[in-house]
Design an enzyme around this catalytic site. Structure first.
Site, short mmCIF file in Angstrom:
data_model
loop_
_atom_site.label_atom_id
_atom_site.label_comp_id
_atom_site.label_asym_id
_atom_site.label_seq_id
_atom_site.Cartn_x
_atom_site.Cartn_y
_atom_site.Cartn_z
N LYS A 298 20.78 51.10 77.08
CA LYS A 298 19.90 50.03 76.63
C LYS A 298 19.30 50.45 75.30
CE LYS A 298 15.59 47.72 77.20
NZ LYS A 298 14.20 47.89 77.68
N ASN B 21 9.25 46.84 84.12
CA ASN B 21 8.71 48.13 84.52
C ASN B 21 7.22 48.00 84.82
OD1 ASN B 21 8.61 51.49 83.05
ND2 ASN B 21 8.00 50.78 85.04
#
Length: 264
Positions: free
Chosen positions: A106, A215
């Site tokens: 990512k 997250n």
């Protein structure tokens, strides 16, 4: 639900995943909480900030991979904390070395520390280098449809526009642009950043996004384990609602029961 819709995997770089929720590993109080939250989320792809997390580069420190095994999860190294293309490329190469040739990454190249908004010029430079170097790039970007299409055409395996600023919990502030990105895309579009609660995740999925990465929304909740479970359900419900097709919006009321045969 039709059998075709029951088998509805997320496909990233040719690999199928049952979960459309991708989760991070930062901001938890310890590795045990990290492990329990990820398990509760049902996620199969777990992203790791290589510059901030030990995945083997520090032999004398706790290793995240002992709690989040690569045998169970697809580890997605990310370049969080990088502000130049050069740093991002270096970080991805380190991750590939630490993870025995793992090539799915990512990419995020940030513009400043206050907003953590993506630096698109540096993101494009890093993308070009990484793809030439054999990486499969999932890329964090802004919600510009032109940039998103350019990143796809460069060879990214997924494009990940922000819903709002990283860690802000503001939800999806510009759904129209994300819809424009999805309309033009031939690779998965996943919302990345800004989700604050389960309804935000459900909205992203109801719009037709292929998945959501988060997250802080889980790790910063009062009960991260319970929030992880809530996010799992929200992703599943939002996807099913998208596949089912919502009713059209109407200006006036419409009776739920048929009027024919009404007893006077």
């Amino acid at each position: 639900m039709s059998e075709q819709k029951r088998h509805d995997p997320l496909i990233i770089a040719g690999k199928e995943y049952n979960s459309r929720l991708l989760v991070g590993t930062g901001k938890y109080k310890d590795l045990d909480e990290t492990r329990r939250a990820i398990e509760a989320s049902g996620a199969e792809i777990v992203t790791v900030a290589v510059r901030r997390t030990n995945i083997g580069q520090h032999a004398d420190e706790p290793n995240l991979l002992e709690a989040v095994s690569p045998d169970k999860y697809t580890i997605l190294p990310n370049t969080a904390g990088c502000y130049t293309a050069e740093d991002a490329v270096r970080t991805c190469r380190l991750a590939r070395e630490l993870l025995d040739g793992h090539d799915l990454v990512k990419l995020e190249v940030l513009g400043d520390q206050k907003t953590l908004y993506p630096n698109i010029v540096e993101t494009l430079k890093a993308t070009e280098t990484l793809i030439k170097d054999g990486f499969k790039v999932m890329v964090y970007t802004n919600d510009d449809p032109i940039v998103a299409k350019q990143l796809e055409e460069m060879g990214c395996v997924a494009v990940m526009p922000l819903g709002s600023l990283i860690g802000s919990g503001l939800g999806i502030l510009n759904p129209h642009n994300i819809r424009l990105i999805m309309e033009a895309a031939e690779v998965p579009i996943l919302v990345d950043a800004g989700v604050g609660t389960a309804s935000d995740a459900a909205i992203a999925m109801e719009m037709g996004c292929e998945g959501v990465l988060m997250n802080t929304a889980i790790a910063a909740a009062k009960d991260p384990i319970l929030m992880a479970s809530a996010m799992r359900k929200a992703i599943e419900a939002g996807r099913e609602a998208f596949l089912a097709g919502r009713m059209p919006r109407k200006k006036y009321a419409s009776a739920s029961s048929p009027l024919d045969g009404t007893i006077i």
